[in-house]
Design a protein around this motif. Structure first.
Motif, PDB file in Angstrom:
ATOM      1  N   THR A  59      50.169  45.252  47.636  1.00 32.31           N
ATOM      2  CA  THR A  59      51.092  46.087  48.406  1.00 32.31           C
ATOM      3  C   THR A  59      50.943  47.561  48.066  1.00 32.31           C
ATOM      4  OG1 THR A  59      52.695  44.292  48.585  1.00 32.31           O
ATOM      5  CG2 THR A  59      53.534  46.531  48.910  1.00 32.31           C
ATOM      6  N   TYR A  60      50.792  47.889  46.790  1.00 32.02           N
ATOM      7  CA  TYR A  60      50.853  49.288  46.370  1.00 32.02           C
ATOM      8  C   TYR A  60      49.518  49.918  45.975  1.00 32.02           C
ATOM      9  CZ  TYR A  60      55.816  48.368  46.321  1.00 32.02           C
ATOM     10  OH  TYR A  60      57.080  48.024  46.694  1.00 32.02           O
ATOM     11  N   CYS A  61      48.485  49.120  45.779  1.00 37.21           N
ATOM     12  CA  CYS A  61      47.229  49.650  45.250  1.00 37.21           C
ATOM     13  C   CYS A  61      46.109  49.601  46.279  1.00 37.21           C
ATOM     14  CB  CYS A  61      46.798  48.849  44.024  1.00 37.21           C
ATOM     15  SG  CYS A  61      47.968  48.951  42.665  1.00 37.21           S
ATOM     16  N   THR A  62      45.077  50.380  46.023  1.00 35.52           N
ATOM     17  CA  THR A  62      43.878  50.339  46.851  1.00 35.52           C
ATOM     18  C   THR A  62      42.696  49.773  46.077  1.00 35.52           C
ATOM     19  OG1 THR A  62      43.288  52.611  46.256  1.00 35.52           O
ATOM     20  CG2 THR A  62      44.580  52.302  48.278  1.00 35.52           C
ATOM     21  N   GLN A  63      42.856  49.616  44.759  1.00 37.35           N
ATOM     22  CA  GLN A  63      41.751  49.077  43.969  1.00 37.35           C
ATOM     23  C   GLN A  63      42.276  48.240  42.810  1.00 37.35           C
ATOM     24  OE1 GLN A  63      39.396  51.972  41.748  1.00 37.35           O
ATOM     25  NE2 GLN A  63      41.005  53.493  42.115  1.00 37.35           N
ATOM     26  N   VAL A  64      41.420  47.357  42.328  1.00 39.69           N
ATOM     27  CA  VAL A  64      41.740  46.521  41.178  1.00 39.69           C
ATOM     28  C   VAL A  64      40.552  46.571  40.215  1.00 39.69           C
ATOM     29  CG1 VAL A  64      40.890  44.367  42.212  1.00 39.69           C
ATOM     30  CG2 VAL A  64      42.633  44.256  40.454  1.00 39.69           C
ATOM     31  N   VAL A  65      40.871  46.522  38.917  1.00 39.34           N
ATOM     32  CA  VAL A  65      39.848  46.519  37.881  1.00 39.34           C
ATOM     33  C   VAL A  65      40.054  45.265  37.033  1.00 39.34           C
ATOM     34  CG1 VAL A  65      38.918  47.718  35.868  1.00 39.34           C
ATOM     35  CG2 VAL A  65      39.829  49.039  37.778  1.00 39.34           C
ATOM     36  N   PRO A  66      39.061  44.385  36.943  1.00 38.94           N
ATOM     37  CA  PRO A  66      39.190  43.221  36.071  1.00 38.94           C
ATOM     38  C   PRO A  66      39.247  43.666  34.604  1.00 38.94           C
ATOM     39  CG  PRO A  66      37.378  42.945  37.620  1.00 38.94           C
ATOM     40  CD  PRO A  66      37.807  44.371  37.699  1.00 38.94           C
ATOM     41  N   VAL A  67      40.194  43.135  33.873  1.00 44.66           N
ATOM     42  CA  VAL A  67      40.351  43.508  32.461  1.00 44.66           C
ATOM     43  C   VAL A  67      39.257  42.874  31.605  1.00 44.66           C
ATOM     44  CG1 VAL A  67      41.876  43.337  30.456  1.00 44.66           C
ATOM     45  CG2 VAL A  67      42.839  43.843  32.693  1.00 44.66           C
ATOM     46  N   LEU A  68      39.014  41.594  31.787  1.00 43.93           N
ATOM     47  CA  LEU A  68      38.065  40.856  30.940  1.00 43.93           C
ATOM     48  C   LEU A  68      36.887  40.266  31.700  1.00 43.93           C
ATOM     49  CD1 LEU A  68      40.713  38.784  28.947  1.00 43.93           C
ATOM     50  CD2 LEU A  68      39.484  40.804  28.146  1.00 43.93           C
ATOM     51  N   GLU A  69      37.075  39.994  32.958  1.00 45.74           N
ATOM     52  CA  GLU A  69      36.138  39.164  33.697  1.00 45.74           C
ATOM     53  C   GLU A  69      34.749  39.771  33.900  1.00 45.74           C
ATOM     54  OE1 GLU A  69      40.111  37.621  34.122  1.00 45.74           O
ATOM     55  OE2 GLU A  69      39.321  39.634  34.330  1.00 45.74           O
ATOM     56  N   LEU A  70      34.595  41.064  33.713  1.00 44.57           N
ATOM     57  CA  LEU A  70      33.281  41.688  33.824  1.00 44.57           C
ATOM     58  C   LEU A  70      32.701  42.086  32.474  1.00 44.57           C
ATOM     59  CD1 LEU A  70      33.673  43.884  37.033  1.00 44.57           C
ATOM     60  CD2 LEU A  70      32.410  41.754  36.764  1.00 44.57           C
ATOM     61  N   LYS A  71      33.334  41.652  31.402  1.00 41.34           N
ATOM     62  CA  LYS A  71      32.806  41.941  30.070  1.00 41.34           C
ATOM     63  C   LYS A  71      31.769  40.871  29.696  1.00 41.34           C
ATOM     64  CE  LYS A  71      36.093  45.002  28.135  1.00 41.34           C
ATOM     65  NZ  LYS A  71      37.414  45.087  28.672  1.00 41.34           N
ATOM     66  N   TRP A  72      30.857  41.279  28.862  1.00 43.44           N
ATOM     67  CA  TRP A  72      29.723  40.441  28.492  1.00 43.44           C
ATOM     68  C   TRP A  72      30.109  39.037  28.016  1.00 43.44           C
ATOM     69  CZ3 TRP A  72      25.413  42.532  24.745  1.00 43.44           C
ATOM     70  CH2 TRP A  72      24.231  41.827  24.953  1.00 43.44           C
ATOM     71  N   PRO A  73      31.076  38.880  27.103  1.00 36.91           N
ATOM     72  CA  PRO A  73      31.395  37.530  26.636  1.00 36.91           C
ATOM     73  C   PRO A  73      31.866  36.588  27.744  1.00 36.91           C
ATOM     74  CG  PRO A  73      32.353  39.152  25.173  1.00 36.91           C
ATOM     75  CD  PRO A  73      31.849  39.897  26.376  1.00 36.91           C
ATOM     76  N   MET A  74      32.481  37.138  28.774  1.00 37.32           N
ATOM     77  CA  MET A  74      32.944  36.293  29.881  1.00 37.32           C
ATOM     78  C   MET A  74      31.797  35.956  30.827  1.00 37.32           C
ATOM     79  SD  MET A  74      36.102  35.553  29.682  1.00 37.32           S
ATOM     80  CE  MET A  74      37.401  35.695  30.851  1.00 37.32           C
ATOM     81  N   LEU A  75      30.921  36.924  31.080  1.00 35.31           N
ATOM     82  CA  LEU A  75      29.815  36.713  32.015  1.00 35.31           C
ATOM     83  C   LEU A  75      28.675  35.903  31.408  1.00 35.31           C
ATOM     84  CD1 LEU A  75      29.539  40.235  33.663  1.00 35.31           C
ATOM     85  CD2 LEU A  75      30.566  38.163  34.634  1.00 35.31           C
ATOM     86  N   ARG A  76      28.530  35.997  30.089  1.00 33.18           N
ATOM     87  CA  ARG A  76      27.415  35.323  29.401  1.00 33.18           C
ATOM     88  C   ARG A  76      27.943  34.716  28.092  1.00 33.18           C
ATOM     89  NH1 ARG A  76      21.534  36.560  29.383  1.00 33.18           N
ATOM     90  NH2 ARG A  76      20.755  34.490  28.910  1.00 33.18           N
ATOM     91  N   PRO A  77      28.703  33.617  28.189  1.00 33.19           N
ATOM     92  CA  PRO A  77      29.324  33.044  26.992  1.00 33.19           C
ATOM     93  C   PRO A  77      28.338  32.562  25.936  1.00 33.19           C
ATOM     94  CG  PRO A  77      29.659  31.612  28.896  1.00 33.19           C
ATOM     95  CD  PRO A  77      29.011  32.858  29.391  1.00 33.19           C
ATOM     96  N   ASP A  78      27.123  32.187  26.351  1.00 32.26           N
ATOM     97  CA  ASP A  78      26.069  31.855  25.392  1.00 32.26           C
ATOM     98  C   ASP A  78      24.740  32.313  25.985  1.00 32.26           C
ATOM     99  OD1 ASP A  78      24.733  29.584  26.837  1.00 32.26           O
ATOM    100  OD2 ASP A  78      26.666  28.616  26.518  1.00 32.26           O
ATOM    101  N   ALA A  79      23.705  32.223  25.184  1.00 36.18           N
ATOM    102  CA  ALA A  79      22.401  32.766  25.591  1.00 36.18           C
ATOM    103  C   ALA A  79      21.806  32.061  26.812  1.00 36.18           C
ATOM    104  CB  ALA A  79      21.432  32.696  24.412  1.00 36.18           C
ATOM    105  N   HIS A  80      22.318  30.902  27.158  1.00 35.42           N
ATOM    106  CA  HIS A  80      21.728  30.113  28.232  1.00 35.42           C
ATOM    107  C   HIS A  80      22.640  29.954  29.445  1.00 35.42           C
ATOM    108  CE1 HIS A  80      18.743  29.234  25.220  1.00 35.42           C
ATOM    109  NE2 HIS A  80      19.696  28.812  24.414  1.00 35.42           N
ATOM    110  N   THR A  81      23.795  30.588  29.417  1.00 44.14           N
ATOM    111  CA  THR A  81      24.776  30.382  30.474  1.00 44.14           C
ATOM    112  C   THR A  81      25.209  31.694  31.106  1.00 44.14           C
ATOM    113  OG1 THR A  81      25.645  28.500  29.226  1.00 44.14           O
ATOM    114  CG2 THR A  81      27.039  29.364  30.989  1.00 44.14           C
TER     115      THR A  81
END
Length: 120
Positions: A59-81
């Motif tokens: 309702t009030y914003c034009t943009q959103v920023v993911p707090v954790l979801e674009l950080k390395w540990p979330m995107l690549r939890p292990d070397a193969h995933t």
């Protein structure tokens, strides 16, 4: 255009939460209420836990920023995933609500996956 400051945003969000707003209680023209360049940081967990948060952001914003979801540990939890599901879910929320999504630093000294310590 009227300037929206943090106090007005928080008061508006608090009023929305206090009213127990549902989709039918939101004004028809959300885009008319938005203030250009005003955004919010949110985690997918927060958006899923309380739909009123997503409603206030859309309702009030034009943009959103993911707090954790674009950080390395979330995107690549292990070397193969690679795990893009959480980031994709926030992106889907942004698209569905006509919001832009802004990213942030992928590698941050404070939040490096443990598996990277094995890299030589």
């Amino acid at each position: 255009m009227t300037k929206l400051d943090r106090r007005k945003f928080l008061l508006g969000g608090a009023a929305t939460l206090a009213a127990g707003a549902t989709a039918s209680a939101v004004p028809v023209s959300k885009l008319a209420q938005r203030h250009q360049g005003y955004g919010a940081a949110a985690t997918l967990w927060d958006l899923q836990a309380d739909p009123r948060l997503g409603e206030a952001i859309s309702t009030y914003c034009t943009q959103v920023v993911p707090v954790l979801e674009l950080k390395w540990p979330m995107l690549r939890p292990d070397a193969h995933t690679f795990a893009f599901e959480r980031a994709d879910a926030i992106y889907d929320f942004a698209q569905k609500n006509d919001l832009t999504m802004r990213g942030h630093a992928l590698a941050w000294y404070h939040d490096i996956p443990d598996w990277t310590k094995q890299i030589k």
